[in-house]
Each structure stands twice: as C-alpha cells, then as structure tokens.
Design an enzyme around this catalytic site. Structure first.
Site, short mmCIF file in Angstrom:
data_model
loop_
_atom_site.label_atom_id
_atom_site.label_comp_id
_atom_site.label_asym_id
_atom_site.label_seq_id
_atom_site.Cartn_x
_atom_site.Cartn_y
_atom_site.Cartn_z
N LYS A 67 0.81 -1.23 0.00
CA LYS A 67 0.00 0.00 0.00
C LYS A 67 0.85 1.28 0.00
O LYS A 67 0.45 2.29 -0.58
CB LYS A 67 -0.97 0.00 1.19
N ASP A 79 -7.17 13.39 -1.30
CA ASP A 79 -6.76 13.95 -0.01
C ASP A 79 -6.62 12.87 1.06
O ASP A 79 -5.70 12.86 1.85
CB ASP A 79 -7.79 14.99 0.47
N ASP A 103 -9.99 2.36 2.81
CA ASP A 103 -10.05 1.57 4.05
C ASP A 103 -10.79 2.31 5.17
O ASP A 103 -11.61 1.73 5.87
CB ASP A 103 -8.64 1.20 4.54
#
Ligand code: NDP
Length: 271
Positions: A67, A79, A103
């Site tokens: 990630k 953002d 997430d």
C-alpha cells in the site's frame, strides 16, 4: 473483448476475498467486468501494476505489503490517500494513475451500521498502516476524542501529532490506558493475526463499549474473546469493513454504490 478488467495485487494474495466481493457487486449492479488476483514479487509491485494497467486493466486494489508503494506509484492522490500515506485503490484517468484509500471510509461505513460516532470517545489500538489509514475518516465523524494507543508508544504519539489539526487526538503506550474508558474500542493491531491478546486494563471494558476488531476469520479473534470475557455485548469483526472498502472502490471505478448487506451475508457463509 471490451470487458473491463480489475485485479487485486498483493503478496500473498491467494486468500484475498476481493475477487468474490467484486464479482458479487458486478452481478448485483449488472456491470460487466472481470476481477482477478495478481501476486506481485515482493520487489516487483511497480512492474506488476504498470504492466496490468498498460495491458488494458482499468484499475486495481492493492493489499499487503504494497500500500505504501502504491502511494508512491500514483501520479495523483486523493486527499484521504495523501493523509493516510497509503493507497489501496488505483485507476487510470486522462492525467495518469490515480490513487485513493478506501479503508477508512469502509471502516466508518461499517461502524455507522452499528453505532454513532459523533461525540463518542474512541480508542484506536495500533499505529501501523491500518491504523494510520482510518484516523482522518474517524475524525471526520466528529468524535469527542480519539486516543491512539500502541505497544511502541512513540509511534502512537507521532501519529497523534500528525493528525492533531483534524481533531482531539492523543497518543500513548498501552500502559497509558490504565483507568481510562471509551465508547468504542477498535483493534487495528496485527496481534490477533499472531493469536496474541493485548495487555489491556479492565477499566477499558467497564462502561460497555463497542468492540471492533479489524481482523476477521472463522474463529473468534483473541481481542473479541477478551471483550466477550469482560462482558462486552457489541462485538464486531472486520469483515464488514472489508466489504465496505470494496464497495467504496467499486463506486470510484463504476460510479455505482452496491448494497453491501447481502454480499456480507454471502461472504460470512463462505468463511
Ligand atoms: P502493521 O504491521 O503495519 O502494524 C501492526 C501493528 O500491530 C503495530 O501497531 C504493532 O505494534 C501492533 N502489534 C503487532 N503485534 C502486536 C502484539 N503482539 N502486541 C501488541 N501490538 C502488536 O499492520 P497493519 O496495520 O497493516 O494491519 C493491522 C491489522 O489490520 C491486520 O490484522 C490486518 O489484517 C487488519 N486489516 C484489516 C482490514 C479490513 O478490511 N478488515 C484492512 C486493513 C488491515 P508496534 O508498533 O509496537 O510493533
């Protein structure tokens, strides 16, 4: 063949539920797409992602341990991905590779199915990638306070400092929790993965908070077992977050919001 192609890239990725979830979303919304698993070599995320997109892939999800690399790979960042320092959703647009992080939105959406967050005292356990990704979305819900507690206190203190402008945030070691109580306790550590339980004070459970473990599986996690033993009624695992973060990615790619409830039931039955 004009079928749009998506993938989840990780290592290991064999057990990822994302293909099942996105196939269910596509069936439900009548979208024609395929979604596959792609295992990238540990030193080969960028090659794998770039090749997939160059060969006609429309977008991909990114999971452990890529990630942060996906964050650096993206040409444009939302953002919330910028704040998280991590990307789990990529797609191509006219200006290049766009990176977002769903997430935190997934966690918040799942939590809001079970409880309110505004005005609540929230405890977030852990200061790794999963914790970092959910802090800004949690603060957006205007809780009374957010306490980040971690085995290594310095990491929790640093995260609290990083997000201080967004709300009432404190960082501490686990020992700092002695005597404190909360309305919601979220486990974002990987302790449950290792089968370990966290050294948490009894005070934590005395007010009957909601207990949420980002981990999920067939077995009750050590954290949720701890909460149950302490008499906590409302105990939730992270399967709902998984489905909700996927729904958010599907929305970014397809412009449609799938109904997560039936997909969560189907997935739970298949665990
Ligand atoms: P990281 O490796 O980045 O961070 C691990 C964190 O757990 C650190 O804060 C670490 O503390 C802490 N930790 C690990 N072992 C222990 C232990 N035995 N006792 C106390 N603290 C411990 O992992 P991630 O943040 O990426 O992932 C955390 C969890 O979240 C995983 O279980 C993952 O599966 C889950 N997750 C679930 C998602 C979902 O959709 N449901 C999405 C993303 C993640 P320290 O800093 O002291 O080492």
């Amino acid at each position: 063949d004009m079928t749009d192609r998506y993938a989840v890239i990780g290592n290991p990725v064999a057990h990822s539920k994302s293909p099942l979830i996105h196939a269910a979303f596509a069936r439900q919304t009548g979208q024609k797409l395929v979604y596959e698993r792609l295992e990238a070599p540990l030193d080969g995320f960028v090659d794998t992602a770039a090749q997939f997109l160059a060969m006609g892939g429309s977008g991909c999800n990114v999971t452990v341990p890529f990630k942060e690399e996906a964050f650096r790979f993206a040409n444009l960042l939302s953002d919330r991905a910028e704040l998280a320092g991590a990307v789990n959703t990529l797609w191509l647009d006219d200006e290049g590779v766009v990176g977002d992080n769903t997430d935190g939105a997934g966690l918040v959406a799942d939590l809001l199915l079970h409880t309110t967050l505004a005005g609540k005292r929230i405890l977030l356990l852990g200061a790794g990638g999963a914790a970092r990704g959910v802090i800004a979305p949690l603060l957006d819900e205007e809780p009374a306070s957010l306490c980040i507690a971690n085995r290594s206190a310095d990491k929790a203190v640093a995260l609290a400092g990083h997000f201080a402008e967004l709300g009432e945030v404190a960082g501490m070691g686990l020992a700092g929790l002695d005597g404190q109580s909360f309305d919601l306790v979220i486990n974002a550590t990987s302790a449950s993965l290792a089968g370990a339980s966290l050294p948490l004070p009894a005070s934590l459970w005395q007010t009957g908070p909601v207990a949420y473990d980002m981990m999920y599986g067939t077995q009750e996690t050590p954290f949720l077992a701890q909460a149950r033993a302490a008499g906590v009624q409302q105990r939730l695992d992270g399967l709902g977050m998984l489905v909700a973060q996927a729904a958010e990615a599907f929305y970014l790619w397809r412009g449609l919001r799938p109904d997560t409830a039936p997909v969560l039931i189907e997935l739970r039955a298949q665990l």
